[in-house]
Enzyme design. Structure first.
Site, mmCIF file in Angstrom:
data_model
loop_
_atom_site.group_PDB
_atom_site.id
_atom_site.type_symbol
_atom_site.label_atom_id
_atom_site.label_comp_id
_atom_site.label_asym_id
_atom_site.label_seq_id
_atom_site.Cartn_x
_atom_site.Cartn_y
_atom_site.Cartn_z
ATOM 1 N N SER A 51 -6.902 -2.176 -0.837
ATOM 2 C CA SER A 51 -6.726 -1.279 -1.778
ATOM 3 C C SER A 51 -7.556 -0.411 -2.800
ATOM 4 O O SER A 51 -7.272 0.973 -2.712
ATOM 5 C CB SER A 51 -5.520 -1.959 -3.618
ATOM 6 O OG SER A 51 -4.956 -2.826 -2.566
ATOM 7 N N HIS A 60 0.818 -1.120 0.093
ATOM 8 C CA HIS A 60 -0.300 0.220 0.374
ATOM 9 C C HIS A 60 1.351 0.899 0.061
ATOM 10 O O HIS A 60 0.216 2.615 -0.518
ATOM 11 C CB HIS A 60 -0.852 -0.001 1.422
ATOM 12 C CG HIS A 60 -2.139 -1.276 1.102
ATOM 13 N ND1 HIS A 60 -2.423 -1.595 2.329
ATOM 14 C CD2 HIS A 60 -2.953 -1.520 -0.245
ATOM 15 C CE1 HIS A 60 -3.760 -2.997 1.429
ATOM 16 N NE2 HIS A 60 -3.718 -2.913 0.247
ATOM 17 N N ASP A 101 -2.745 -8.862 -7.093
ATOM 18 C CA ASP A 101 -2.738 -8.842 -6.248
ATOM 19 C C ASP A 101 -3.252 -10.714 -5.419
ATOM 20 O O ASP A 101 -4.462 -10.314 -4.881
ATOM 21 C CB ASP A 101 -2.822 -7.937 -5.080
ATOM 22 C CG ASP A 101 -2.870 -8.239 -3.644
ATOM 23 O OD1 ASP A 101 -2.025 -8.939 -3.243
ATOM 24 O OD2 ASP A 101 -3.313 -7.315 -3.365
ATOM 25 N N ASP A 150 -13.692 -12.622 -12.543
ATOM 26 C CA ASP A 150 -12.522 -13.160 -12.736
ATOM 27 C C ASP A 150 -11.522 -11.962 -13.419
ATOM 28 O O ASP A 150 -12.002 -11.808 -14.080
ATOM 29 C CB ASP A 150 -12.119 -14.237 -13.628
ATOM 30 C CG ASP A 150 -11.001 -14.872 -13.669
ATOM 31 O OD1 ASP A 150 -9.842 -14.351 -13.068
ATOM 32 O OD2 ASP A 150 -10.795 -16.116 -13.273
ATOM 33 N N GLY A 151 -10.754 -10.881 -12.073
ATOM 34 C CA GLY A 151 -9.860 -10.456 -12.263
ATOM 35 C C GLY A 151 -8.757 -10.431 -13.677
ATOM 36 O O GLY A 151 -8.868 -9.840 -14.064
ATOM 37 N N GLU A 186 -13.791 -8.690 -8.307
ATOM 38 C CA GLU A 186 -13.903 -9.175 -6.898
ATOM 39 C C GLU A 186 -14.792 -10.700 -7.410
ATOM 40 O O GLU A 186 -15.722 -10.155 -7.394
ATOM 41 C CB GLU A 186 -14.343 -8.705 -5.314
ATOM 42 C CG GLU A 186 -14.026 -10.057 -4.203
ATOM 43 C CD GLU A 186 -13.036 -10.855 -4.034
ATOM 44 O OE1 GLU A 186 -13.017 -11.593 -3.988
ATOM 45 O OE2 GLU A 186 -12.607 -9.591 -3.551
ATOM 46 N N HIS A 246 -7.912 -8.531 -7.645
ATOM 47 C CA HIS A 246 -8.232 -8.439 -6.901
ATOM 48 C C HIS A 246 -8.316 -8.338 -5.530
ATOM 49 O O HIS A 246 -7.713 -7.896 -4.895
ATOM 50 C CB HIS A 246 -7.825 -9.847 -6.157
ATOM 51 C CG HIS A 246 -6.865 -11.329 -7.577
ATOM 52 N ND1 HIS A 246 -6.658 -10.470 -8.529
ATOM 53 C CD2 HIS A 246 -7.637 -12.574 -7.626
ATOM 54 C CE1 HIS A 246 -6.278 -11.885 -9.148
ATOM 55 N NE2 HIS A 246 -7.193 -12.972 -8.390
#
Length: 275
Positions: free
Chosen positions: A99, A18, A162, A142-143, A117, A41
């Site tokens: 995030s 971060h 991530d 699905d990212g 997500e 994600h």
């Protein structure tokens, strides 16, 4: 899948990720045209450190709580500390921004943010977290697949990757997603977070990146303990793809976390040259 970031929110790896993300966003929003950020994600975006998950793991106590009390943390953590202070109104650290929260706060009115997500319950919480952020949109998908499909073919794009690393193909899918995103928009940049359990796994991933992605890359490793047990997360790494040169800031971030929050670890920042 049983991974929940609520167990790990505010740990040492979150501090690295971060602080680096906020520095990168500061660079990208200081000048230039509109920026699109795609988060593959995203999680739920905001975490209760007084909840049973965080209290059970104790990782936040060893991470963000120690950072907030530290008097020697470098200035690269200032933006993250301000966000945490604002969320907790200057009192005890009970809430931690993920995030999505940090990205939505950092973006300008003309910028756009897509938070992906896959888990429905996490997505529902994410949507509630971002409901008052007009530049933010959430997607229960699905990212890895959404990033290249949603990336604009022109303009400035930053992809944050991530994943929870619960599936054996996560490393392969990261590379595939980056290749697909940059095929659609050759100027797209990315920030990738990875756990460090053993160096061979990390090195194999970096070799694949070098082979497949044609872009300058910077790697920042933070090891909080010796690499003696490959079943445990002994550290974390960030890979900045096609971004500005953040070698100095990343060295400060990773170095402080390794020294102040680790035991017997270390940090290093180095460039990768595509093949």
């Amino acid at each position: 899948m049983n991974y929940r970031h609520a167990f790990h929110a505010g740990n040492f790896a979150d501090l690295v990720k971060h602080a680096a993300l906020l520095r990168l966003l500061s660079e990208l929003t200081a000048e230039g045209g509109p920026l699109t950020v795609i988060d593959t994600h995203a999680g739920r975006g905001l975490y209760d450190l007084a909840g049973p998950e965080a209290r059970k793991s104790g990782e936040a106590e060893a991470g963000i709580v120690r950072l907030m009390r530290a008097g020697d943390a470098p200035a690269e953590f200032a933006s993250l500390k301000r966000s945490v202070l604002a969320l907790n109104r200057g009192g005890e650290v009970r809430r931690y921004p993920g995030s999505p929260w940090l990205i939505a706060e950092a973006l300008r009115p003309g910028d756009r943010y897509l938070a992906c997500e896959l888990r429905k319950e996490e997505h529902d919480a994410l949507r509630a977290t971002l409901k008052e952020r007009p530049q933010a949109r959430t997607l229960n998908a699905d990212g890895y697949a959404a990033a290249p499909a949603e990336a604009p073919p022109n303009g400035r794009v930053l992809v944050l990757i991530d994943p929870p690393f619960e599936k054996p193909d996560d490393y392969e899918r990261i590379v595939d997603a980056l290749v697909a995103v940059r095929r659609r928009n050759p100027a797209a940049q990315a920030l990738v977070w990875l756990p460090i359990k053993d160096l061979e796994t990390l090195d194999a991933f970096l070799r694949d990146l070098e082979d497949e992605v044609d872009a300058p890359m910077l790697v920042a490793e933070t090891r909080v303990k010796p690499l003696s047990d490959p079943m445990k997360m002994n550290g974390c790494a960030l890979v900045l793809v096609g971004g500005p040169d953040l070698s100095g800031p990343l060295a400060e971030i990773c170095g402080w976390v390794a020294q102040a929050l680790g035991a017997g670890g270390g940090a290093r920042v180095y460039p990768l040259t595509p093949q």
